[in-house]
Design a protein around this motif. Structure first.
Motif, PDB file in Angstrom:
ATOM      1  N   LYS A  42      -5.949   2.249   7.916  1.00  0.00           N
ATOM      2  CA  LYS A  42      -5.064   3.021   8.771  1.00  0.00           C
ATOM      3  C   LYS A  42      -4.036   2.115   9.454  1.00  0.00           C
ATOM      4  CE  LYS A  42      -5.135   6.168  12.735  1.00  0.00           C
ATOM      5  NZ  LYS A  42      -6.007   6.837  13.737  1.00  0.00           N
TER       6      LYS A  42
ATOM      7  N   LEU B 209       0.845  -1.194   0.000  1.00  0.00           N
ATOM      8  CA  LEU B 209       0.000   0.000   0.000  1.00  0.00           C
ATOM      9  C   LEU B 209       0.879   1.242   0.000  1.00  0.00           C
ATOM     10  CD1 LEU B 209      -2.811  -0.523   2.681  1.00  0.00           C
ATOM     11  CD2 LEU B 209      -3.132  -0.176   0.230  1.00  0.00           C
ATOM     12  N   THR B 210       0.530   2.196  -0.823  1.00  0.00           N
ATOM     13  CA  THR B 210       1.176   3.496  -0.793  1.00  0.00           C
ATOM     14  C   THR B 210       0.127   4.547  -0.534  1.00  0.00           C
ATOM     15  OG1 THR B 210       2.912   2.831  -2.350  1.00  0.00           O
ATOM     16  CG2 THR B 210       2.489   5.191  -2.125  1.00  0.00           C
ATOM     17  N   GLN B 211       0.349   5.386   0.470  1.00  0.00           N
ATOM     18  CA  GLN B 211      -0.616   6.442   0.774  1.00  0.00           C
ATOM     19  C   GLN B 211      -0.450   7.567  -0.234  1.00  0.00           C
ATOM     20  OE1 GLN B 211      -0.876   7.241   4.892  1.00  0.00           O
ATOM     21  NE2 GLN B 211      -2.815   8.338   4.676  1.00  0.00           N
ATOM     22  N   THR B 212      -1.577   8.050  -0.738  1.00  0.00           N
ATOM     23  CA  THR B 212      -1.587   9.164  -1.684  1.00  0.00           C
ATOM     24  C   THR B 212      -2.270  10.352  -1.017  1.00  0.00           C
ATOM     25  OG1 THR B 212      -3.712   8.486  -2.648  1.00  0.00           O
ATOM     26  CG2 THR B 212      -1.715   7.534  -3.600  1.00  0.00           C
TER      27      THR B 212
ATOM     28  N   PHE C 114      -5.248   5.639  -0.953  1.00  0.00           N
ATOM     29  CA  PHE C 114      -4.208   4.622  -1.074  1.00  0.00           C
ATOM     30  C   PHE C 114      -4.148   4.093  -2.502  1.00  0.00           C
ATOM     31  CE2 PHE C 114      -5.654   4.590   3.281  1.00  0.00           C
ATOM     32  CZ  PHE C 114      -4.495   4.494   4.016  1.00  0.00           C
ATOM     33  N   ARG C 115      -2.947   3.724  -2.905  1.00  0.00           N
ATOM     34  CA  ARG C 115      -2.739   3.030  -4.172  1.00  0.00           C
ATOM     35  C   ARG C 115      -2.189   1.652  -3.861  1.00  0.00           C
ATOM     36  NH1 ARG C 115       0.233   6.477  -6.307  1.00  0.00           N
ATOM     37  NH2 ARG C 115       2.272   5.602  -5.787  1.00  0.00           N
TER      38      ARG C 115
ATOM     39  N   GLU D  60      -7.073   2.155  -6.926  1.00  0.00           N
ATOM     40  CA  GLU D  60      -6.876   3.328  -6.092  1.00  0.00           C
ATOM     41  C   GLU D  60      -8.077   3.438  -5.172  1.00  0.00           C
ATOM     42  OE1 GLU D  60      -4.813   6.501  -6.973  1.00  0.00           O
ATOM     43  OE2 GLU D  60      -3.641   5.617  -8.602  1.00  0.00           O
TER      44      GLU D  60
ATOM     45  N   SER E  59      -9.932   5.737  -2.389  1.00  0.00           N
ATOM     46  CA  SER E  59     -10.023   7.049  -1.774  1.00  0.00           C
ATOM     47  C   SER E  59     -11.238   7.091  -0.859  1.00  0.00           C
ATOM     48  CB  SER E  59     -10.133   8.132  -2.854  1.00  0.00           C
ATOM     49  OG  SER E  59     -11.294   7.924  -3.636  1.00  0.00           O
TER      50      SER E  59
END
Length: 219
Positions: A74, A48-51, A55-56, A63, A65
């Motif tokens: 979280k 997971l990458t927070q944008t 998250f992506r 994606e 949102s």
């Protein structure tokens, strides 16, 4: 052999306190359904990458949102995607029942819903067994909270659901076969609280018969 949860199916029908004859019919039909087919599922794990707005899921077009994804993911560094289906055979069984006996069809439909959820539970158990060092959040699906159904095509593509399960997304963003589920669950190095349990998260809370009687379904 896995089997639909009859109590859960009867809850879907608003008949948790079913008379003995209805329960007997449900038990018999549950055995027939389990003998005819079993849920099939696939899953994958993505970093997971927070944008800026959510998250992506790396390596996919998914994606996520909105507040739902933010609350559910979280503290998670990875997420598992899963899809589960009863397949086209269940749809054929239901059509046959609808043509011959609507009461049986209604009961079969509820058992099918319970059965595909049991398949999702089995997928979660497998994920936990394969990733013993990670803790799961509750699973959540497109359409829950503010997570839109528009996420559905990307989820199915990330899981290769068409090839692996025969799963497709209709123009109205519903899954086909009809008793199919896609879901997301966060994975973390630390224990995760339950986040979608209780009446405050239930879409049926306003009309729930249990609440009217001063009890709950236990979910």
């Amino acid at each position: 052999m896995n089997r639909p949860n009859v109590d859960e199916a009867l809850r879907y029908l608003g008949a948790a306190r079913a008379d003995p004859e209805l329960r007997r019919q449900a038990e018999t039909l549950a055995d027939e359904l389990a003998a005819a087919l079993q849920p099939r599922y696939v899953w994958t794990v993505c970093p997971l990458t927070q944008t800026g707005d959510g998250f992506r899921l790396e390596g996919t077009a998914v994606e996520l949102s909105g507040a739902t994804a933010g609350r559910m993911l979280k503290g998670c560094g990875q997420a598992a995607l899963l899809a589960c289906t009863l397949g086209a055979r269940f749809d054929a069984m239901l059509r046959t029942a609808q043509a011959r006996d609507m009461a049986r069809a209604v009961l079969l439909d509820a058992l099918g819903s319970a059965f595909v959820e049991a398949g999702c539970d089995a997928a979660e158990e497998e994920i936990s067994a394969r990733l013993p060092g990670l803790y799961r959040t509750d699973r959540f699906s497109p359409g829950y909270g503010d997570l839109p159904l528009t996420v559905q095509p990307a989820l199915c593509a990330a899981l290769d659901g068409g090839r692996r399960l025969g799963l497709t997304v209709t123009g109205s963003l519903l899954l086909n076969p009809m008793k199919s589920v896609t879901a997301i669950l966060g994975l973390s190095d630390t224990p995760q609280p339950a986040r979608v349990r209780g009446c405050q998260f239930c879409a049926l809370a306003g009309s729930c018969q249990y609440r009217k009687e001063g009890t709950t379904c236990g979910c």
